[in-house]
Design a protein around this motif. Sequence first.
Motif, mmCIF file in Angstrom:
data_model
loop_
_atom_site.group_PDB
_atom_site.id
_atom_site.type_symbol
_atom_site.label_atom_id
_atom_site.label_comp_id
_atom_site.label_asym_id
_atom_site.label_seq_id
_atom_site.Cartn_x
_atom_site.Cartn_y
_atom_site.Cartn_z
ATOM 1 N N SER A 1747 -2.790 -0.480 -9.385
ATOM 2 C CA SER A 1747 -2.381 -1.860 -9.116
ATOM 3 C C SER A 1747 -2.857 -2.775 -10.256
ATOM 4 C CB SER A 1747 -2.933 -2.312 -7.775
ATOM 5 O OG SER A 1747 -4.327 -2.192 -7.818
ATOM 6 N N SER A 1748 -4.076 -2.483 -10.708
ATOM 7 C CA SER A 1748 -4.521 -3.328 -11.829
ATOM 8 C C SER A 1748 -5.843 -2.784 -12.311
ATOM 9 C CB SER A 1748 -4.699 -4.761 -11.335
ATOM 10 O OG SER A 1748 -5.542 -5.430 -12.248
ATOM 11 N N SER A 1749 -6.119 -3.087 -13.563
ATOM 12 C CA SER A 1749 -7.403 -2.587 -14.045
ATOM 13 C C SER A 1749 -8.513 -3.586 -13.709
ATOM 14 C CB SER A 1749 -7.338 -2.349 -15.548
ATOM 15 O OG SER A 1749 -6.854 -3.541 -16.140
ATOM 16 N N GLN A 1750 -8.145 -4.839 -13.405
ATOM 17 C CA GLN A 1750 -9.187 -5.788 -13.037
ATOM 18 C C GLN A 1750 -9.215 -5.998 -11.535
ATOM 19 O OE1 GLN A 1750 -6.979 -7.700 -15.510
ATOM 20 N NE2 GLN A 1750 -8.006 -6.547 -17.132
ATOM 21 N N SER A 1754 -6.336 -6.654 -8.041
ATOM 22 C CA SER A 1754 -6.195 -5.377 -7.344
ATOM 23 C C SER A 1754 -5.699 -5.593 -5.921
ATOM 24 C CB SER A 1754 -7.554 -4.684 -7.299
ATOM 25 O OG SER A 1754 -7.472 -3.578 -6.450
ATOM 26 N N ILE A 1755 -5.024 -4.554 -5.394
ATOM 27 C CA ILE A 1755 -4.619 -4.641 -4.001
ATOM 28 C C ILE A 1755 -5.782 -4.254 -3.110
ATOM 29 C CG2 ILE A 1755 -2.188 -4.121 -4.383
ATOM 30 C CD1 ILE A 1755 -2.886 -1.234 -3.594
ATOM 31 N N CYS A 1756 -5.697 -4.667 -1.873
ATOM 32 C CA CYS A 1756 -6.775 -4.314 -0.947
ATOM 33 C C CYS A 1756 -6.268 -3.286 0.049
ATOM 34 C CB CYS A 1756 -7.232 -5.569 -0.185
ATOM 35 S SG CYS A 1756 -7.845 -6.764 -1.317
ATOM 36 N N LEU A 1757 -7.038 -2.181 0.212
ATOM 37 C CA LEU A 1757 -6.626 -1.134 1.148
ATOM 38 C C LEU A 1757 -7.434 -1.213 2.444
ATOM 39 C CD1 LEU A 1757 -6.347 1.813 -1.350
ATOM 40 C CD2 LEU A 1757 -4.486 0.522 -0.330
ATOM 41 N N PHE A 1758 -8.631 -1.765 2.361
ATOM 42 C CA PHE A 1758 -9.497 -1.774 3.543
ATOM 43 C C PHE A 1758 -9.801 -3.215 3.917
ATOM 44 C CE2 PHE A 1758 -10.214 2.235 1.436
ATOM 45 C CZ PHE A 1758 -10.113 3.142 2.484
ATOM 46 N N SER A 1759 -9.915 -3.458 5.209
ATOM 47 C CA SER A 1759 -10.171 -4.834 5.654
ATOM 48 C C SER A 1759 -11.641 -5.161 5.428
ATOM 49 C CB SER A 1759 -9.828 -4.965 7.137
ATOM 50 O OG SER A 1759 -10.665 -4.105 7.868
ATOM 51 N N PRO A 1760 -11.918 -6.416 5.204
ATOM 52 C CA PRO A 1760 -13.305 -6.794 4.860
ATOM 53 C C PRO A 1760 -14.193 -6.803 6.093
ATOM 54 C CG PRO A 1760 -11.927 -8.716 4.941
ATOM 55 C CD PRO A 1760 -11.031 -7.575 5.203
ATOM 56 N N SER A 1761 -14.431 -5.619 6.647
ATOM 57 C CA SER A 1761 -15.359 -5.580 7.778
ATOM 58 C C SER A 1761 -16.231 -4.363 7.575
ATOM 59 C CB SER A 1761 -14.552 -5.460 9.077
ATOM 60 O OG SER A 1761 -15.289 -4.693 9.995
ATOM 61 N N GLY A 1927 -1.340 -3.204 2.510
ATOM 62 C CA GLY A 1927 -2.612 -3.912 2.462
ATOM 63 C C GLY A 1927 -2.396 -5.414 2.579
ATOM 64 N N GLY A 1928 -1.449 -5.935 1.765
ATOM 65 C CA GLY A 1928 -1.220 -7.372 1.760
ATOM 66 C C GLY A 1928 -0.795 -7.833 3.135
#
Length: 1993
Positions: A1747-1750, A1754-1761, A1927-1928
């Motif tokens: 998705s991106s090198s930075q 980047s995309i998010c695969l896991f929820s912030p918990s 993810g989004g």
Amino acid sequence: MAAPMAVNSGASLWGPLKELWETVDGAILRRQAETVHLLDLQLKKHKPHFLSLFKNPPKSAEQREKVRKASTEGIAIQGQQGSRLLPEQLLTEAFILSDLFDIGELAALELLLAGEQQQPHFPGLTRGLVAVLLYWDGKLCVANSLRTLIQSRHGKTFTLDLSGELVALTSRFTDELMGQGLTKRILTLVSEISATREFERLQKERGLGNEKHRKEVSDLIKECRQALADSLFSWTCQSPLTKDDTLALIGHLETVTAQADGSLDSVSLALVMALLYCLDVSFIEQGTEDRDDLLQALPLLTERQYVSAVHSRLMDGQPWRLPGLQAVCRLAWALALRVLSQLPQGSGLVEFTEADEALADQALLGDVFLFMKEGILGCDSFAQEEFYVRRLHSLITDFLALMPMKVKQLRNRADEDARLVHMSLQMDSELPSSLRKDLDHLMVLIGEFYSKDPFGLELGLEFWCPTESLQHTSLQGSYLGMALQRPPHKQVVLSKFVRQMGDLLPSTLYIPYLCMLKGLANGPQCAHYCFSLLKTNGATHSDNIQGASGSPVSWEHFFHSLMLYHENLRRDLPNPDSAHYRHPPLRGITQRELEGLTAFLQLLTSIITWSENARLALCEHPQWTPVVVMLGLLQCSVPPVLKAELLHSLAAFGKSPEIAASLWQSLEYTQILQTVRAPGQRQAAGIEVELNEIESSCEEYPLTRAFCHLISTLVESGVPVNLGAGLRVPGFQPYLNFLRDAVFLPFPTRAYRRPAEKWEVADSVLEVFHKLLRDYEPQPSDFIQETVELQGEQLPAHKPPGHSLMFHLLNDSPTLALCLSLLEEGVRQLDTYAPFPGKKHLESAVLHCLCLLDLALQKEVVFMDLLRESQASLLVSPLEQLFQGVSPQTRRADHIVNIGRYLYHSSSNPEAAFQSAKILRRISNYPNIQTRLVGDFTHDQAVSEKLMAGFVECLDNEEAEEGAEREDDVDRPKRVARIRHETQIHILNLLITSLELKAPNLALYLLGYEVKKPVSSTNLQDPGVLGCPRSCLHAILSLLQRGTEKRSGPVLTQQAPHLAELCYQVIYQLCACPDTSGPTMRYLRTSQDFLFSHLQHLPFVLSENQIAALSQMSWLMKTAAIELRVTSLNRQRSHTQRLVSLLLDDQPHPQHAADGESGMEEDTRSVSGFLHFETVSKVRRKLLSVLDAIDFSQDMPELLQLDFFERTQIEQVISNCEHVNEQGHTVCNVKLLHRVLVAEVNALQGMAAIGQRPLLMEEVNSILQQVVERNRVRRSLSAKRHALQSWRSLVETLLTACPADLIPADDRQLIIRDLLLDLFDKVLSDDAAGELMPIVAGAVFTLTAQLSQSVLSEQQQAAGPEASSGFASIANSALHLILRKLLDFILCTGGGYQRLRAHLYGSLLYYLQIAQKPEEAETLQTAGKAMWERLTAPEDGFSKLQRENLAIIESYGKALMEVVCRDACDGHEISRMLALAVLDRILSIDRQNQWLLYLCNSGYLRSLVESLRQDDAALQSLLAPQPPILKPLYIYESKMALLTRVAKTGQGAVELLRCGLVAQLTECQVFDMVPDADSHRMMRDPSGFIPSPIDRYRQILLPTLRLLQVILTSTSMNHQQGAAQVLQWLVVHADTVQSLLRGQELSMGALKELSLLTSIISKTALPGVLEMGGEINSAALIEFQGHITRFQRLCLSLLGRLAGSERERLLKQAEISSPGESAEQREEMEVAMMQVCTNIMEYCQSLLLQSSSQAQFSICLFSPSASEPAGRDGGRSDLSSSLQSIAHSRVPSLGLVLYLLKNSAADFFRFHQSHRQSLGKLQSLDQLPPEELKELCQGLVSGPGGVEKISSVQRSLLAKRRLVQFINNRAKLLALCSYVIETCLFVLWRHLEYYLMHCAPSDPKDSLVTGAGLFRSRLTDESFGGLHASGGRGIGLSRVSQQDLDLLKGDMAAGFGEALQRKLLEVEGLYSQVRSRYTFIQALVRRIRGLLRQPKS
């Protein structure tokens, strides 16, 4: 005997003497080369026996005392230690025997002990009776030896053609005996021994047993006397006796008396002949080369006293007891004197020679010729000795030649007497009393003497002087028509005598003269001369008209008289209806005329029997028409005797087929047997009336017998079909009815004046039946009822006579009943052992009966089949069932028993025994009869013993000899020997057939097994032990064991190869049948040491009978294989060891010193062996020399060269005549083929055909020879196949079934090497037969497998890698040689033989396996070595061998590649699989990729890839609940394995993509057919062999997934094409993929699927893969992305399940479901789960990186918990199904990653520790306690108690294997754990960085739009857009609030604490740093720690 007297258990009066006779017989009669030396020893040893001939050892008080004490003190027995106590009863018998024969007490005791030992050979006799037989047998052995020794001397009469050395030895010995008074001793013994006297003595002491014993004793006594007399006769034949001996002989003859019928007995005859040879000087005329030496030795010429003494003794007026005998001796002496007087040496003996006339007169006065006829010719044994015949011939001819004046006197006297007789008849006065009939007697003597010619000498030829050159080249004198040499003087004189006696013959001499001519016409040449004489004697035709007649002894005169009689008697032919017919007026023929006619008819019969020319000339003579006249006379009223003679003459004419045909018609025309009844005729006429009225009342049946004889002769040349056509229904039927109803059936009830005639009648009629049935072949036409029109009415036609006989024999008819009762009567008569009148004819009749029954049994199958097909209304029963009827005489069902009892008389009636065995063998084919038979045979104890004894006696027979059957077997002894041999063959075949049927059967009874109890409970013993009788098994073993102790090996294999082959087969069958196997093998092993003693003589080599030798070896080897298996199973180690070393050793065995070498040689040999031990050469291994004996080449008969017949048609006919014979070979029936071809030739019409007939017949002959040759080739090939098969099974048993430690590993490898190389050499030779190749290939496969196993096990036992310097005991060069030959073999099989190559591919795989490196323990240390160290390390043994193997394979180039690739692509399934496996194996070692290039370039790879589509349908059918065969699955698996191997190289993978592999797989529909797991759980295969449908599905899916995985790996990062294609596959089968990812039940199989699937999905996540798909429209793209998004979501939720709570549950569940395999199962499950987690984490990592090198983009695969999944504390709430559905849609939280990280770290340490412990165990394996070892082996050994059974070596090997497996499993887990740890850290870091640094939290008041906007903007700059959507969307739906982020940070900080960080760093220290130099974990831990410590922004 002063020394302690030891008793010889072999009986000194019998055993040694038997040995003496065997030596003499072997040296002189059988000419065994090595026996001369033994003979010398024996003669020296036994000289006293010959000197004191028949003297018995004297009695003595000392012996008597010793024997008396034997019951208390015991007695020493030779060859046994200590003394033995003997029972009182035995001693009493010894004293009786001692008194009976007047022999020493010890000798009597020995005889009894020997009798006890020999008793089993004489069933039914006690030891005492056997001792009597042995006593006389010992005497006979001495007498026979004496006779044979004397016969071997060189002399004047005959020679045996023996070596000079031998003759010198025997002459020296016998001269010495003669000097010691042998003659007088013999004469004394002959007078003293008399059977009657001996019998009286024996009778008194109860020394006689049953009839057989009596006969045997009397035969022995008679044979003893005979042998002694013969010894004297043989001596005088060769050399003269001394004066005293001659006088003693004359003195003995003076007292001789005649038997009741006036003849001499055979002993006296021998002595008379001895004297005649003493006085014989006729040999002087024959100019032999040693004549002078013989003359010197003749006392008649050299000793005056001799002549004087003999002369005075014979001139002595004292009359002898037999004046006739005295006259014969005087005549012989007179002739000797006459010869002497003509010799120069005889001039000094004038005073004696003058008296020859006087002596001759005295002899004539003593009626010398009458006595010669009655006394000498009357003796039965006269005709059995050729030299008697020759001596009497010389006596008669010498008299006629040397004393012509005497002959003239006799003639004058006879003429004178004739005149006197004539006058007295004229005057009716008394006949003068002074009539002498010397000339009559002389003529009758000549007639009698020459009419018998048993030796075919044709001595009568001397009486015929050939006057004209005959056209017979075979006759003497005329050689190619040259001028005749002048015949010798004697011949001239004799022929003059014959002619002159016939001139002006007085009527009194008429009959004697005819009698003489009849005798002199005996023989083909004599008959011709006699015919000419009678032809020339007749007057010419012109004289005849004038009434003058020629000589009365001429054809002219004879036939003229016959015609006159016929004319006269025909006028008196009575009217059949007149009342006078009973007493016709016999005015025609007087008694004297009757005798004359009879004599002439007999002469005629004799001439035409011998001479075919005479037969045809007389028959075709236009004036005499003998046949017509004779048939005419038969209708007239002449006495039956004359009619009989007429019929005999007609029979002689009927010997020519051309005459026979017309004779049949004449016979029918003259109605000799009335076949047509005239209307109104009241009673029958013809021969039937004569039989019933005249012959029956006279009680004599000459006419009937003659009629049978005539029919019998005529039947031989065939019966005309149209016989009697026009007057009656044509055919032979009336004759058959007459023979059956009027002759055969009433014969037992008629009265006979001469008792013998009863059997003569039976014999003559049965002979006709036998011939008719023999020539009958059932035809379909016989069963159709045809009709004949006769005088306007339709009558049923007659069937062939054979058909009618068959019908009567297959019904319970009087004919069959009479045949069976005749057999019963016959065996009853034979059982009396007494001579009775007509015995010979009874035996012949019985033989015909047996032949009839045998023929009926032989033809009944075809007969009944044809009958069934024709649906005719005949009723018949099979003969074998009729045999079970009840006999009216005995009221028991004993017909078959009666037939079997003839075997008991095989010694006297070999032919009957032969037929009996044949019948029993035919009956034995019917299983239902066998059980009945056993009952019948064992019903009566006495009969049962006799039957058993009969079978055993036939098998034991010493005289049987194998020989080719020839029609012209004149030599009777040879024929009898062959018949005895055939009998043995039939008995063995009977045993073989019966053994295949269920128990109880005949074979088990005959072989001595239990038939009343279970067979396996039999306890076989040596005969005589525990009352066990001698059975056929003992007989077979003793046949086989003869000669096994000698170097030359078993005698039977050489002398009777076919018999030996069957004997071995019987033994094999007994060992192979489960019931008999136990008892048989025990008996053979313990009592006989059978196998060892026979195997040591292998191979048997018979140059002239290769086939039999191979078969013998086959059965023996098969038996040996069974023995090896059985002894191995029963742990009888020493037995197995002996056989193994015998078969495999290449060190020479010490030979046994049995054949006469003394122990001395043995010693010297061993000493020399000690001195030159290094020169002991190796010998060929027994197994290899057996292989050498099988010749692989086979000469094939060339194609037929035909001029007349069409080849294809002939081949068709030949194949129609083929059938499978008893041995299971397909052979052509030559006799049938001959019939077909001859019928074809006969069917040709026209003149051309007749002209070409000889050529056609020649061609038929060549065809038949060709077919015989083909049959031989087939039998030969079949024997070779059988032998090779047996050899193979023996080799395989040796290598696989015997305990491995019997053959050390190094030896084992060398043995296998030798066997393999020898096999290859033989099979690769140019002329090896293709038929043998499959067996060789099978053997090669087994041997290579064993070799591979042996090398591997040797390496496993060798400690560690450093022992691999020499690699294995077998040198690499040998291995290379084996590989080369193996590849040669593969190539030489060419295009055919695909199944055969399957074996060879298997061998190749086993071979290549040798160079495969075994699995080593992963110690985790190796990575520490620098790359440089690894590159410079020396090459180990494995890779060296592998490299060399590859070089060899490559040297074969394209040819080999072509064969293997072709087999891999099409053909038989198994060879395809194995070829694919071979390709796989070679590709794996082929570093240069030569094979891969070939595969790609030659199109085979594309063909394999494209075949996947065809497999699709077959694979779909496999998923049905009940699958068809699993073959397609196995081939598919092999194919995928190969493709996977190809894909492992980048080049290969690219090539596969180019061939469109993935596209082919995408099109396969089988992947979408996932079976429903639950519904198929019931469909399990109970055996567990056929996997359940879901397992089958996995077997199809997993190889494909593996292949895709390998392709993805090989095409690597830079190659997106592969990924795109695989993605295509995933999408096409998306439903399946999703259902698998969603799978409810996570079993082992499901986990494997998941691990591969996730691996593929993670590897397809490459940047830019979608664009590779070409120009895809947006709708498809969107759908594509939808699928991919779904895969992504499913993978993450799967991670939740596996990383989270379900893991422990799954492991537990696996343990519960299959507790047996728990440990390994659990390890595999752990690995699979870790693998899935690893793959998913890798996938996440790929997605994040793409998705991106930075981090901020980047995309998010896991929820912030950071909350960890529940259920760790044991709460199971979220595992319920209600929660699972939510789990799928919910986005997993970062807590899951943290949780996975923690678990992995914990697992890592657990795994690391168990890895270290196991390594420790592996290094100290030897010190481990046994319990632990057992525990380690438990999983690898199947079955309960399996661990207990294996040896300790095996156990430690298994334990080692298990430990290595465990260690490597742990190493793998460690690698996975460390990877998971690294990826988790990375994912955590990226997410935390995003959430904590870049994420803008959304407060509630913010609108959703911003989020969505952000979301969309993200999408556009993503190359792989769809991937982050989930993810989004997930985050977009659940807004991330600041509160969430704070909570996240707090929880994370808490979870990612100090302890965890320390652990992670330790992991890196322990593991990662060893692997690589990067401190990756350390860096990530540092960053995450930094992020978490960061103050809130």
